[in-house]
Design a protein around this motif. Sequence first.
Motif, mmCIF file in Angstrom:
data_model
loop_
_atom_site.group_PDB
_atom_site.id
_atom_site.type_symbol
_atom_site.label_atom_id
_atom_site.label_comp_id
_atom_site.label_asym_id
_atom_site.label_seq_id
_atom_site.Cartn_x
_atom_site.Cartn_y
_atom_site.Cartn_z
ATOM 1 N N GLU A 3 0.873 -1.131 -0.192
ATOM 2 C CA GLU A 3 -0.199 -0.057 -0.089
ATOM 3 C C GLU A 3 0.730 1.274 -0.010
ATOM 4 O OE1 GLU A 3 -2.493 -0.420 3.559
ATOM 5 O OE2 GLU A 3 -3.563 -2.039 2.259
ATOM 6 N N LYS A 4 2.132 1.357 0.837
ATOM 7 C CA LYS A 4 2.746 2.372 0.788
ATOM 8 C C LYS A 4 3.540 2.471 -0.408
ATOM 9 C CE LYS A 4 6.227 4.281 4.126
ATOM 10 N NZ LYS A 4 6.613 4.096 5.439
ATOM 11 N N LEU A 5 3.982 1.508 -1.272
ATOM 12 C CA LEU A 5 4.659 1.563 -2.453
ATOM 13 C C LEU A 5 3.673 2.074 -3.546
ATOM 14 C CD1 LEU A 5 6.850 1.098 -4.480
ATOM 15 C CD2 LEU A 5 6.096 -1.063 -4.759
ATOM 16 N N ALA A 6 2.178 1.706 -3.274
ATOM 17 C CA ALA A 6 1.423 2.110 -4.395
ATOM 18 C C ALA A 6 1.112 3.400 -4.222
ATOM 19 C CB ALA A 6 0.010 1.417 -4.227
ATOM 20 N N GLU A 7 0.900 4.143 -2.957
ATOM 21 C CA GLU A 7 0.699 5.562 -2.777
ATOM 22 C C GLU A 7 1.983 6.416 -3.318
ATOM 23 O OE1 GLU A 7 0.177 8.318 1.306
ATOM 24 O OE2 GLU A 7 -0.215 6.149 1.624
ATOM 25 N N GLN A 8 3.294 5.921 -3.031
ATOM 26 C CA GLN A 8 4.345 6.481 -3.511
ATOM 27 C C GLN A 8 4.253 6.834 -5.064
ATOM 28 O OE1 GLN A 8 7.476 4.335 -1.761
ATOM 29 N NE2 GLN A 8 7.664 5.844 -0.107
ATOM 30 N N LEU A 9 3.739 5.473 -5.792
ATOM 31 C CA LEU A 9 3.894 5.701 -7.189
ATOM 32 C C LEU A 9 2.728 6.591 -7.652
ATOM 33 C CD1 LEU A 9 4.271 1.638 -8.239
ATOM 34 C CD2 LEU A 9 5.798 3.644 -8.526
ATOM 35 N N VAL A 10 1.658 6.565 -7.121
ATOM 36 C CA VAL A 10 0.446 7.427 -7.409
ATOM 37 C C VAL A 10 0.848 8.961 -7.292
ATOM 38 C CG1 VAL A 10 -2.067 8.033 -6.742
ATOM 39 C CG2 VAL A 10 -1.109 5.784 -7.026
ATOM 40 N N ASN A 11 1.580 9.284 -6.373
ATOM 41 C CA ASN A 11 1.928 10.778 -6.029
ATOM 42 C C ASN A 11 3.150 11.016 -6.933
ATOM 43 O OD1 ASN A 11 -0.194 11.218 -4.480
ATOM 44 N ND2 ASN A 11 0.925 10.249 -2.711
ATOM 45 N N LEU A 12 3.545 10.285 -7.952
ATOM 46 C CA LEU A 12 4.817 10.737 -8.537
ATOM 47 C C LEU A 12 4.581 11.702 -9.512
ATOM 48 C CD1 LEU A 12 6.441 7.398 -9.553
ATOM 49 C CD2 LEU A 12 7.233 9.021 -7.636
ATOM 50 N N THR A 13 5.452 12.640 -9.700
ATOM 51 C CA THR A 13 5.348 13.666 -10.958
ATOM 52 C C THR A 13 5.580 13.114 -12.268
ATOM 53 O OG1 THR A 13 7.567 14.437 -10.857
ATOM 54 C CG2 THR A 13 6.046 15.540 -9.401
ATOM 55 N N ILE A 14 5.209 13.846 -13.476
ATOM 56 C CA ILE A 14 5.446 13.346 -14.689
ATOM 57 C C ILE A 14 7.198 13.137 -14.704
ATOM 58 C CG2 ILE A 14 5.518 13.943 -17.160
ATOM 59 C CD1 ILE A 14 2.859 15.326 -16.648
ATOM 60 N N LYS A 15 7.922 13.990 -14.464
ATOM 61 C CA LYS A 15 9.376 13.694 -14.677
ATOM 62 C C LYS A 15 9.787 12.797 -13.810
ATOM 63 C CE LYS A 15 13.536 16.325 -13.542
ATOM 64 N NZ LYS A 15 14.274 17.207 -12.818
ATOM 65 N N GLN A 16 9.176 12.333 -12.553
ATOM 66 C CA GLN A 16 9.848 10.957 -11.771
ATOM 67 C C GLN A 16 9.273 9.882 -12.369
ATOM 68 O OE1 GLN A 16 7.758 12.571 -8.213
ATOM 69 N NE2 GLN A 16 9.808 13.170 -7.251
#
Length: 126
Positions: A3-16
């Motif tokens: 869940e933590k990984l998914a949350e981090q992926l969803v909040n990535l910017t386009i550049k990231q």
Amino acid sequence: MIEKLAEQLVNLTIKQVNELASFLKKEYGIEPTNPLLVSSVASSDKEKYSEKKEEEKNIFDLILKSSGNSKLAVVKLVKEITGKGLKESKELVDNIPNVLKESVGKKEAEDLKRRLEEIGAEVELK
């Protein structure tokens, strides 16, 4: 952990997201099947919100705020606009503010607003 990984992926910017795609390709040979998908993942929600907002700007509710000095003329025009009888139209004008017409296209809403304002009514488009 997932869940933590998914949350981090969803909040990535386009550049990231692009940097992540490049890293995965370089280090692990993993390549996205659709390159456009990678750049659009992070911004898809923003685009959907913008599109919806733009669509909403083309549809309006016509709200009568005041009949002004020429109430009879406003009642007649409200009757014409709504297709209601004289009594129902008079009740709409007497019970201000009132929605005269819902989900009207931008051009029609502006035309109706102009016509009502020409005879002294106060109208709002929402």
